[in-house]
Design an enzyme around this catalytic site. Sequence first.
Site, short mmCIF file in Angstrom:
data_model
loop_
_atom_site.label_atom_id
_atom_site.label_comp_id
_atom_site.label_asym_id
_atom_site.label_seq_id
_atom_site.Cartn_x
_atom_site.Cartn_y
_atom_site.Cartn_z
N VAL A 72 0.87 -1.18 0.00
CA VAL A 72 0.00 0.00 0.00
C VAL A 72 0.91 1.23 0.00
CG1 VAL A 72 -1.87 1.21 1.15
CG2 VAL A 72 -1.73 -1.28 1.31
N SER A 73 0.65 2.16 -0.91
CA SER A 73 1.57 3.29 -1.07
C SER A 73 1.69 4.14 0.18
CB SER A 73 1.14 4.15 -2.26
OG SER A 73 -0.16 4.68 -2.06
N ASP A 74 0.55 4.57 0.76
CA ASP A 74 0.66 5.47 1.91
C ASP A 74 1.09 4.74 3.17
OD1 ASP A 74 -1.77 4.19 2.02
OD2 ASP A 74 -2.95 5.97 2.44
N CYS A 75 0.75 3.46 3.31
CA CYS A 75 1.26 2.68 4.45
C CYS A 75 2.78 2.54 4.34
CB CYS A 75 0.60 1.31 4.48
SG CYS A 75 -1.17 1.34 4.81
N GLU B 106 4.26 6.16 5.12
CA GLU B 106 4.22 6.54 6.54
C GLU B 106 5.17 5.69 7.37
OE1 GLU B 106 2.79 9.14 7.63
OE2 GLU B 106 1.62 9.66 5.85
#
Length: 423
Positions: free
Chosen positions: A227-230, A233
Amino acid sequence: MLCYCRLTYLPMSYLYGRKFVGPITPLILQLRQELHTEPYNEIHWSKKRHLCAKEDLHYPHTLLQILLWDSLHLFSEPFINCWPFNKLRKKSLKVAMDIIHYEDESSRYITIGCVEKPLCMLACWVEDPNGIYFKKHLARIDDYVWVGEDGIKMQGFGSQVWDTNFLLQALLASNLYDEIGLTLMKGHNFLKNSQVRDNPSGDFKRMFRHISKGSWTFSDRDHGWQVSDCTAESLKCCVNFALMAPEMVGNKMEDEQFYDAVNVLLSLQSKNGGYTVWEPAGGAFWWEWLNPIEFLEDLTIEYEHVECTSSSIQALAIFKKLYPGHRKIEIENCIRKAAKFIEDVQYPDGSWYGSWGICFFYGTWFALSGLKAAGKNFKNCLAIRKGVEFLLKTQREDGGWGRAIFLVLQGYIRPSKEKNRIW
């Protein structure tokens, strides 16, 4: 296709192709009586094919879609069940089940989500009720089930990595390192252990999968879905920990683990500079014409999102502080294109709409954070000035900005692409 879309219809197509009907037990008879508004044996199913409650009719089928679905049902289906066409269906069923098994193995039988899990498990049971695939599915049911105060519930999905990221970032912002060192060290270890270490097995591109080595999932390492934002972050947290004393927060990740995470992020950027969630954008806009769902739209292909783009900018920007020479030109170009995407999708009133049906405040906060990380500020960026002005003029008399618009997800309000606000 969007991974959630294709992995929902994959087991459904298998079950339909098998024409599977389970044993009619007393429980089934009770459910038929409870779920339907007329006697089950009197229902004319062909006439119900396009029936949809008006409350759910958010994305009505076009005449072209109805013609397509009905043609497949009335003309193609009888042919495909007759020799020699039934040989094609038999081969197709094997291909579908092979992909189901591949996805199950790649996610350690968690599958991608709570809708797909029971469908894939049922498909494995239909194939072989006593088989090892079905038994492996049973072992991972606990990942979705939890006991609440009012009984057993099924959660949509685990969010361990996502929650840990923001909790750790909040703790890091407190500057209470002397008091919470052990907590930070344990959280750091969790993130290091949760990073995906390998790509999906075998020829994963032939199975419609993307690279995952170096990424983080929404839940845990077993799940395997990047997952890109996981990933972004988590990378932000790990870089922050690497810049701190190891006796306080533990040893930093290996260099290659950082490089692998950056490789995933760079691979997920679209040509327009934005970031999708799971896989690179690839489907044409007309694929949405094949969307069979009346209550949801924009679900057939991947789209770019402000939040994912912002998180990726911030992660790559802070990564440059730790490894200034690693893929320097690529990272700088990536950040520049991503910042341009965020500026391009800003609404006329200065806001950005958050994905997942949350609210404009959420999307605007993410967008401003990303632009700031890209080197933009109030003086050199018109988008930031307009975004700040939007937040200032929408503040309530009591000082707040209202609750997040989760009503969108519940179907009470739907976002409008033409209007500035939805409330």
